[in-house]
Scaffold this active site. Structure first.
Site, mmCIF file in Angstrom:
data_model
loop_
_atom_site.group_PDB
_atom_site.id
_atom_site.type_symbol
_atom_site.label_atom_id
_atom_site.label_comp_id
_atom_site.label_asym_id
_atom_site.label_seq_id
_atom_site.Cartn_x
_atom_site.Cartn_y
_atom_site.Cartn_z
ATOM 1 N N TYR A 97 -6.137 -9.495 -5.373
ATOM 2 C CA TYR A 97 -6.344 -8.486 -6.410
ATOM 3 C C TYR A 97 -7.413 -8.876 -7.427
ATOM 4 O O TYR A 97 -7.358 -8.448 -8.578
ATOM 5 C CB TYR A 97 -5.015 -8.148 -7.108
ATOM 6 C CG TYR A 97 -3.938 -7.782 -6.112
ATOM 7 C CD1 TYR A 97 -4.051 -6.615 -5.356
ATOM 8 C CD2 TYR A 97 -2.854 -8.615 -5.872
ATOM 9 C CE1 TYR A 97 -3.103 -6.290 -4.407
ATOM 10 C CE2 TYR A 97 -1.898 -8.294 -4.917
ATOM 11 C CZ TYR A 97 -2.036 -7.129 -4.189
ATOM 12 O OH TYR A 97 -1.093 -6.823 -3.238
ATOM 13 N N GLY A 149 1.021 -9.927 0.709
ATOM 14 C CA GLY A 149 -0.422 -9.914 0.498
ATOM 15 C C GLY A 149 -0.803 -11.123 -0.338
ATOM 16 O O GLY A 149 -1.373 -12.094 0.143
ATOM 17 N N CYS A 209 -19.227 -6.264 -22.253
ATOM 18 C CA CYS A 209 -19.190 -5.716 -23.600
ATOM 19 C C CYS A 209 -17.825 -5.123 -23.887
ATOM 20 O O CYS A 209 -17.655 -3.891 -23.900
ATOM 21 C CB CYS A 209 -20.277 -4.670 -23.764
ATOM 22 S SG CYS A 209 -21.839 -5.465 -24.034
HETATM 23 C C1 LIG Z 1 1.062 -3.972 -2.683
HETATM 24 C C2 LIG Z 1 1.929 -3.816 -1.500
HETATM 25 C C3 LIG Z 1 2.216 -4.930 -0.712
HETATM 26 C C4 LIG Z 1 1.736 -6.315 -1.022
HETATM 27 O O1 LIG Z 1 2.194 -6.786 -2.238
HETATM 28 P P1 LIG Z 1 1.995 -8.331 -2.606
HETATM 29 O O2 LIG Z 1 2.550 -8.428 -3.982
HETATM 30 O O3 LIG Z 1 0.530 -8.618 -2.549
HETATM 31 O O4 LIG Z 1 2.751 -9.121 -1.598
HETATM 32 C C5 LIG Z 1 2.990 -4.736 0.406
HETATM 33 N N1 LIG Z 1 3.456 -3.504 0.740
HETATM 34 C C6 LIG Z 1 3.184 -2.421 0.001
HETATM 35 C C7 LIG Z 1 3.707 -1.114 0.425
HETATM 36 C C8 LIG Z 1 2.421 -2.531 -1.142
HETATM 37 O O5 LIG Z 1 2.166 -1.447 -1.882
#
Ligand SMILES: *Cc1c(COP(=O)(O)O)cnc(C)c1O
Length: 479
Positions: A434, A331, A404
């Site tokens: 994120y 991600g 705040c």
């Molecule tokens: C959060 C998550 C990802 C992605 O994680 P990254 O650190 O953004 O690559 C992939 N698979 C699962 C199951 C996750 O919970």
């Protein structure tokens, strides 16, 4: 990880040595390292300091701020597509077929879902909202995997009626819930078992333990994963497709993946021995790290793919297993570096730290509502003055938001030109993952827009929330 920044680092404010190194000169203070800034970021070299602003994909940040307002997330389409394509190519090996699923939780919108589809990747979603976004965007449902440790019947129904390709099951309750729902829909659902393998990875370190104290997955050591498989194979509306693990985030090497692959393949072998079936897919999850600061050196997708492949090939050989289809779920590593946040400076306050040291508190027009990662994870970011260049000497600075809350920090320790003033634009790099995805309306601050840029053209991906959007939820005002 901690909740409040006034804790462990409190003492350090008297010792600016805790800050990043002083930039060598004003050029260094304005540098835009390709390690952290999107592909098409450039500083124009027009005459005069104010002409030397920054552009992304040929669009001047001052024009973006004027047209769309600030704070603003700016998404470099070419950068995003380049990273997605790099992952697809890295895992495109006919000897060891593999799939790449973009983890939509990092940042998802209809536009991004379409780019992901066009680049040939699958998509992970972990809620009804993410799923609906993908489905409405026309993302091919058979390339979607549904995650989540507490999927509701409504979410499962939406997924089943949409034709979602994979269900990563996370609990015994879900096995029954999904089997019942699939029966109602008259389909057989392909499932992967989310296995808690006892590996916790975070950046440069990982810990391998026998037990796992966390909410995700079915424990390997405790026998829950094997029990889940026993229950799944008995249910005619479920088909066991594979095993899944996700060991953490912001990972810089393959050591943690090595342990998890070893344990997953071991489980695959015992499933074969007990049930006479070989799992078709092995999903090692996401977590591939990115650079937030110049000098950080994450692995390339290609290098990591080669290592992961060789680990799984070796482990399967040990157990005499047919090589399953591999999957990974990046991600952050795709969207993180593709986006920056533009803020406008509102106030600059000089605070005396004693011993002849001062710090500038630079307040911007957003903060923890658009980037909670600094407060939540103690995250580090790179920030630059982007609307002009300055020849003023660098001053130890802290970029803070408008909320705040004293923990409302965007960039804790940085060097910025000493002459920053209201109206200057700052950009924070690598905020694609994120940040907008975790944005809140704290203090009734509307969430920023996301604008994509490509070839000199900017397009709204998510529009800015308006005060009316916020007030519309208030029954005391609308009824
Ligand atoms: C959060 C998550 C990802 C992605 O994680 P990254 O650190 O953004 O690559 C992939 N698979 C699962 C199951 C996750 O919970």
């Amino acid at each position: 990880m901690r909740a409040h920044p006034a804790g462990p680092r409190h003492g350090e404010i008297l010792a600016p040595s805790g800050a990043p190194p002083l930039p060598a000169d004003t050029d260094a203070l304005h540098s835009l390292s390709p390690v952290v800034w999107p592909l098409t970021t450039a500083r124009s070299d027009g005459a005069g300091l104010t002409a030397r602003s920054v552009s992304i994909a040929g669009v001047d940040v001052r024009d973006l701020a004027a047209e769309f307002g600030t704070p603003l997330f700016v998404l470099d389409e070419a950068d995003f597509r380049m990273r997605a394509a790099a992952f697809r190519e890295a895992y495109d090996d006919p000897q060891a077929p593999a799939d790449v699923f973009y983890a939509g939780k990092a940042f998802l919108s209809a536009t991004v879902a379409r780019w992901v589809a066009e680049e040939g990747l699958g998509l992970d979603v972990c809620s009804g909202g993410e799923l609906l976004t993908a489905v409405r965007a026309g993302f091919p449902a058979d390339r979607i995997a549904l995650h989540g440790n507490n999927k509701s019947t409504d979410e499962l129904d939406l997924a089943l009626s949409s034709g979602v390709g994979r269900y990563v099951v996370d609990s015994f309750e879900e096995i029954v819930r999904l089997a019942d729902a699939a029966t109602r829909h008259g389909v057989v659902a392909d499932v992967l078992v989310r296995v808690t393998v006892g590996v916790e990875a975070h950046t440069h370190e990982f810990i391998a333990t026998a037990h796992e104290d966390q909410k995700f997955g079915l424990s390997l050591a405790g026998g829950a994963a094997e029990e889940a498989v026993r229950r799944i194979v008995k249910l005619p509306s479920l088909r066991l497709l594979g095993l899944h693990s996700h060991i953490g985030s912001q990972i810089f090497d393959t050591a943690g993946f090595e342990v998890s692959a070893h344990r997953l393949v071991g489980l695959a072998a015992s499933i074969r021995d007990e049930h006479g079936l070989e799992v078709a897919e092995l999903d090692l999850g996401g977590g591939m790290g990115i650079a937030y600061l110049d000098g950080e050196d994450p692995m390339t997708p290609g290098d990591m793919a080669d290592l992961l492949r060789s680990i799984v090939v070796r482990e399967c050989a040990v157990y005499g297993l047919t090589l399953p289809r591999l999957a990974v779920e990046p991600g952050r590593a795709i969207v993180g570096p593709s986006m920056v946040t533009l803020y406008e400076v509102g106030t600059v306050k000089e605070v005396d730290l004693g011993s002849g040291h001062a710090r500038h508190y630079v307040s911007v027009d957003g903060g923890m509502s658009d980037n909670i990662r600094t407060a939540l994870y103690d995250a580090d970011y790179t920030v630059r003055l982007v609307s002009r260049v300055s020849e003023a000497a660098p001053v130890l600075s802290r970029v803070v938001g408008k909320h705040c809350e004293s923990g409302d920090v965007v960039v804790r320790d940085c060097w910025l030109p000493g002459d920053l003033e209201a109206g200057d634009l700052l950009a924070v790099a690598a905020t694609g993952a994120y940040c907008r995805a975790m944005a809140s309306n704290y203090n009734h601050v509307p969430r920023p827009a996301v604008v994509s840029v490509k070839d000199g053209v900017a397009q709204v991906v998510l529009r800015r929330e308006t005060p009316d959007d916020l007030l519309a939820l208030d029954a005391g005002l609308t009824s």
